[in-house]
Design a protein around this motif. Structure first.
Motif, PDB file in Angstrom:
ATOM      1  N   VAL A 174       0.845  -1.191   0.000  1.00  0.00           N
ATOM      2  CA  VAL A 174       0.000   0.000   0.000  1.00  0.00           C
ATOM      3  C   VAL A 174       0.877   1.236   0.000  1.00  0.00           C
ATOM      4  O   VAL A 174       2.041   1.187   0.382  1.00  0.00           O
ATOM      5  CB  VAL A 174      -0.931   0.095   1.227  1.00  0.00           C
ATOM      6  N   GLY A 175       0.275   2.346  -0.410  1.00  0.00           N
ATOM      7  CA  GLY A 175       0.987   3.613  -0.391  1.00  0.00           C
ATOM      8  C   GLY A 175       1.065   4.193  -1.778  1.00  0.00           C
ATOM      9  O   GLY A 175       0.266   3.834  -2.647  1.00  0.00           O
ATOM     10  N   CYS A 186       5.223   7.267   4.480  1.00  0.00           N
ATOM     11  CA  CYS A 186       5.097   6.858   3.092  1.00  0.00           C
ATOM     12  C   CYS A 186       3.702   6.293   2.860  1.00  0.00           C
ATOM     13  O   CYS A 186       3.132   6.387   1.798  1.00  0.00           O
ATOM     14  CB  CYS A 186       6.169   5.826   2.815  1.00  0.00           C
ATOM     15  N   GLN A 187       3.123   5.709   3.898  1.00  0.00           N
ATOM     16  CA  GLN A 187       1.862   4.994   3.716  1.00  0.00           C
ATOM     17  C   GLN A 187       0.655   5.713   4.315  1.00  0.00           C
ATOM     18  O   GLN A 187      -0.469   5.482   3.893  1.00  0.00           O
ATOM     19  CB  GLN A 187       1.971   3.594   4.322  1.00  0.00           C
ATOM     20  N   CYS A 195      -1.118  18.428  23.123  1.00  0.00           N
ATOM     21  CA  CYS A 195      -1.035  18.159  21.688  1.00  0.00           C
ATOM     22  C   CYS A 195      -2.406  17.794  21.149  1.00  0.00           C
ATOM     23  O   CYS A 195      -3.246  17.219  21.847  1.00  0.00           O
ATOM     24  CB  CYS A 195      -0.112  16.977  21.399  1.00  0.00           C
ATOM     25  N   LYS A 196      -2.581  18.101  19.881  1.00  0.00           N
ATOM     26  CA  LYS A 196      -3.748  17.616  19.144  1.00  0.00           C
ATOM     27  C   LYS A 196      -3.244  17.016  17.845  1.00  0.00           C
ATOM     28  O   LYS A 196      -2.240  17.475  17.291  1.00  0.00           O
ATOM     29  CB  LYS A 196      -4.706  18.767  18.848  1.00  0.00           C
ATOM     30  N   ALA A 197      -3.955  15.984  17.361  1.00  0.00           N
ATOM     31  CA  ALA A 197      -3.485  15.331  16.137  1.00  0.00           C
ATOM     32  C   ALA A 197      -4.664  14.813  15.338  1.00  0.00           C
ATOM     33  O   ALA A 197      -5.775  14.646  15.849  1.00  0.00           O
ATOM     34  CB  ALA A 197      -2.542  14.185  16.488  1.00  0.00           C
ATOM     35  N   ASP A 198      -4.397  14.570  14.079  1.00  0.00           N
ATOM     36  CA  ASP A 198      -5.373  13.896  13.222  1.00  0.00           C
ATOM     37  C   ASP A 198      -4.585  13.030  12.246  1.00  0.00           C
ATOM     38  O   ASP A 198      -3.385  13.248  12.045  1.00  0.00           O
ATOM     39  CB  ASP A 198      -6.221  14.935  12.462  1.00  0.00           C
ATOM     40  N   GLY A 199      -5.263  12.054  11.667  1.00  0.00           N
ATOM     41  CA  GLY A 199      -4.573  11.181  10.728  1.00  0.00           C
ATOM     42  C   GLY A 199      -5.545  10.704   9.667  1.00  0.00           C
ATOM     43  O   GLY A 199      -6.752  10.683   9.900  1.00  0.00           O
ATOM     44  N   ASP A 200      -5.028  10.329   8.480  1.00  0.00           N
ATOM     45  CA  ASP A 200      -5.937   9.873   7.431  1.00  0.00           C
ATOM     46  C   ASP A 200      -6.276   8.385   7.562  1.00  0.00           C
ATOM     47  O   ASP A 200      -7.350   7.957   7.169  1.00  0.00           O
ATOM     48  CB  ASP A 200      -5.431  10.243   6.024  1.00  0.00           C
ATOM     49  N   ALA A 201      -5.395   7.602   8.144  1.00  0.00           N
ATOM     50  CA  ALA A 201      -5.698   6.181   8.350  1.00  0.00           C
ATOM     51  C   ALA A 201      -6.154   5.997   9.796  1.00  0.00           C
ATOM     52  O   ALA A 201      -5.529   6.526  10.722  1.00  0.00           O
ATOM     53  CB  ALA A 201      -4.469   5.330   8.084  1.00  0.00           C
ATOM     54  N   PRO A 212      10.379   1.349  11.742  1.00  0.00           N
ATOM     55  CA  PRO A 212      10.672   2.345  10.714  1.00  0.00           C
ATOM     56  C   PRO A 212      10.150   1.925   9.338  1.00  0.00           C
ATOM     57  O   PRO A 212       9.828   2.769   8.522  1.00  0.00           O
ATOM     58  CB  PRO A 212      12.199   2.439  10.704  1.00  0.00           C
ATOM     59  N   THR A 213      10.064   0.618   9.113  1.00  0.00           N
ATOM     60  CA  THR A 213       9.642   0.157   7.791  1.00  0.00           C
ATOM     61  C   THR A 213       8.142   0.332   7.562  1.00  0.00           C
ATOM     62  O   THR A 213       7.679   0.269   6.445  1.00  0.00           O
ATOM     63  CB  THR A 213       9.980  -1.330   7.603  1.00  0.00           C
ATOM     64  N   ARG A 214       7.387   0.518   8.633  1.00  0.00           N
ATOM     65  CA  ARG A 214       5.957   0.733   8.458  1.00  0.00           C
ATOM     66  C   ARG A 214       5.675   2.059   7.768  1.00  0.00           C
ATOM     67  O   ARG A 214       4.671   2.228   7.114  1.00  0.00           O
ATOM     68  CB  ARG A 214       5.246   0.739   9.808  1.00  0.00           C
ATOM     69  N   SER A 215       6.560   2.980   8.055  1.00  0.00           N
ATOM     70  CA  SER A 215       6.485   4.328   7.479  1.00  0.00           C
ATOM     71  C   SER A 215       5.069   4.895   7.483  1.00  0.00           C
ATOM     72  O   SER A 215       4.555   5.351   6.487  1.00  0.00           O
ATOM     73  CB  SER A 215       7.074   4.360   6.068  1.00  0.00           C
ATOM     74  N   ASN A 216       4.425   4.807   8.636  1.00  0.00           N
ATOM     75  CA  ASN A 216       3.087   5.375   8.782  1.00  0.00           C
ATOM     76  C   ASN A 216       3.128   6.722   9.500  1.00  0.00           C
ATOM     77  O   ASN A 216       2.097   7.314   9.768  1.00  0.00           O
ATOM     78  CB  ASN A 216       2.188   4.406   9.552  1.00  0.00           C
ATOM     79  N   GLY A 217       4.301   7.186   9.844  1.00  0.00           N
ATOM     80  CA  GLY A 217       4.422   8.492  10.477  1.00  0.00           C
ATOM     81  C   GLY A 217       4.418   8.456  12.001  1.00  0.00           C
ATOM     82  O   GLY A 217       4.673   9.471  12.643  1.00  0.00           O
TER      83      GLY A 217
END
Lengths: 408, 144
Positions: free
Chosen positions: A359-360, B52-53, B69-75, B116-121
């Motif tokens: 994905v991505g 990245c994802q 803090c406040k946050a939001d995410g697309d996933a 680190p490989t998940r790269s979801n932030g």
């Protein structure tokens, strides 16, 4: 006799580990056949010595095997001469070589390079950097998202007297579709412009004949087609390679060095600075031998059948958007999204179900941007995949959809 | 045990009832839904933590030596993970945040999302929160 995916799969030890993983991420990398693995192990166990350097038996033997691998690749893609085959770390490295050495020799401020918006970053960013370095213009052939085709008429208008190279992928790593390389090469050559083909995604799914294609440069990676990681090639027509300055410098690529001046070795060694990845090159030779034993028509035909089966099964899901036009021919990759579900969320649940997909943005952000999405889910197939793998993916997607909708 | 560690313990207990992945993700999704919304004016590249994802947006401020803090995410799963991070750090002293290493994710079986490989932030989110905490600490010292 039809293609037997199970018989083929038996050559791949990965699948005998009983991991129960449905591996559908072949466009990222493929699994390795036992012949390749054994060749690497056998070489290190018996013949390891540095190539092109020693007069001793082992070094001569290793050099022979290394050059033998080069010849195998040469014949596999039907290059005229083995000195047109430069071993690289892979596709990215090969494109960077051209984006440096060719541009250095043949481009001046105000010239332009043409590419497409559907490229992998590896065939986009090196040109962007080259353009910045030499004050060139990077022109992009429009891609029509209604029919998933490149606009060839617009392409012809982009070409002018200052166009110095055209760099284009042969198959999209996201959409799995082929580009009209024959038309592009023919037109480019009518204006004496060379063309680089990124064959990373085409090489595993179609026969590549560089003479028939008449491509000037072709880049590809071994690991996308059962071979080892960290090795690939740049094919380049001798007339271009001979005229290009070295990319990196160091050992092996040198002819004579004095305090004031260095002359360089002949092709292909001019472009192979330092100790090459000879062990993986030799193992790749074994991969090529293995592939050559397969009936490629059957193999590629089966891949097409798998893609069509996957399309038919996936398109029956009412909550899916598939990025494909089924009438087009596809090579390996199938991209899609599930309604209202972020690809990362989908992949997280698929991972729990032991289904490996990617994905991505797939390192193709310009394409994502024209498709109007931040990313996709991509399933990609190899001839060891079965219809059962695809059925598992479909069931997995149903689970994903139910899971996130129950949670709405 | 400081307050962050106490909250981490509670989260651990919350997850310990379940060993099924579906249940664990259900908790995350609930946490994502209950996350206090981030004002859309902060959903700009300046506040973006790009994976990245998947993508996250983070806004942090300090009040009296504590971070908010406040946050939001697309996933949604990433957002649920971010909600846990915020649950731990919000209202806590800056130096406690700098010292805490978020081992709670190991304990609740979600550590792989931090790789680190998940790269979801998420890793970057934690790093960024710690950077904010450090920066405010420095600022407060120079203000003294």
């Amino acid at each position: 006799m039809p293609w037997d995916p199970i018989l083929f799969r038996n050559h791949f030890p990965f699948f005998s580990n009983d991991l129960d993983i449905t591996y559908l991420d072949n466009a990222a990398t493929t699994q390795k056949n036992i012949e390749t693995i054994n060749s690497l192990s056998f070489f290190y166990s018996h013949f390891n010595a540095n190539v092109h350097r020693g007069a001793h038996y082992l070094s001569i033997k290793a050099t022979e095997l290394f050059e033998d691998a080069r010849n195998k690749i040469q014949h596999f893609i039907n290059a005229k001469n083995s000195n047109e085959i430069i071993f690289t770390k892979g596709t990215t490295d090969a494109i960077n070589l051209v984006a440096f050495s060719y541009i250095e020799q043949f481009c001046k401020s105000g010239d332009n390079i043409i590419t497409t918006p559907i490229e992998h970053h590896s065939n986009f960013v090196p040109w962007q950097l080259a353009a910045k370095r030499k004050d060139l213009e990077l022109r992009v052939i429009p891609f029509n998202t209604n029919n998933y085709t490149l606009d060839l008429e617009a392409f012809k208008k982009l070409v002018d007297n200052n166009t110095k190279i055209i760099a284009i992928t042969q198959v999209s790593n996201v959409l799995g579709i082929a580009t009209p390389v024959n038309e592009i090469i023919q037109f480019a050559h009518s204006k004496n412009i060379p063309v680089l083909l990124d064959a990373a995604q085409s090489f595993p799914h179609m026969p590549i004949d560089v003479q028939q294609l008449d491509a000037d440069f072709v880049s590809l990676s071994a690991h996308k087609f059962y071979g080892p990681t960290g090795i690939g090639i740049l094919f380049g027509k001798e007339k271009w390679l001979a005229a290009m300055p070295p990319y990196q410098s160091g050992g092996e690529m040198i002819d004579q060095v004095s305090i004031d001046h260095t002359t360089f070795n002949e092709l292909p060694f001019k472009f192979e600075a330092g100790t090459p990845n000879y062990a993986d090159a030799i193992a790749w030779g074994a991969t090529i031998d293995f592939i050559n034993q397969c009936d490629k028509n059957l193999m590629f035909g089966y891949e097409e059948e798998l893609w069509n089966y996957a399309y038919q099964k996936l398109s029956s899901l009412p909550f899916i958007k598939i990025f494909a036009i089924p009438e087009q021919k596809h090579y390996g990759a199938l991209s899609f999204l599930l309604d209202g579900i972020h690809p990362y969320d989908a992949a997280t649940v698929l991972d729990e179900l032991k289904i490996a997909v990617r994905v991505g943005h797939h390192c193709a952000q310009p394409l994502m941007s024209i498709l109007g999405v931040s990313g996709t889910i991509r399933a990609s197939f190899a001839p060891y995949n079965t219809k059962d793998d695809i059925d598992k993916l479909v069931e997995g997607l149903k689970t994903v959809y139910k899971f996130f909708n129950k949670n709405k | 045990m400081n307050n962050i560690e106490l909250k981490a313990k509670q989260i651990e207990e919350e997850f310990s009832i379940f060993d099924d992945w579906m249940d664990r993700y259900n908790i995350l999704i609930d946490k994502a839904k209950n996350l206090e919304p981030l004002d859309p004016k902060y959903k700009t590249p300046q506040y973006l933590i790009s994976g990245c994802q998947s993508q996250l947006w983070l806004f942090c401020e300090q009040k009296n030596g504590r971070l908010f803090c406040k946050a939001d995410g697309d996933a949604i799963i990433t957002k649920g993970m971010a909600a846990i991070v915020l649950e731990l750090v919000n209202g806590e002293p800056l130096d406690d945040i700098v010292k805490y290493n978020f081992e709670v994710f190991d304990k609740i079986g979600l550590h792989s999302h931090l790789s680190p490989t998940r790269s979801n932030g998420l890793r970057s989110l934690i790093k960024q929160i710690k950077l904010y905490a450090e920066a405010y600490l420095l600022k407060n010292k120079s203000d003294d």
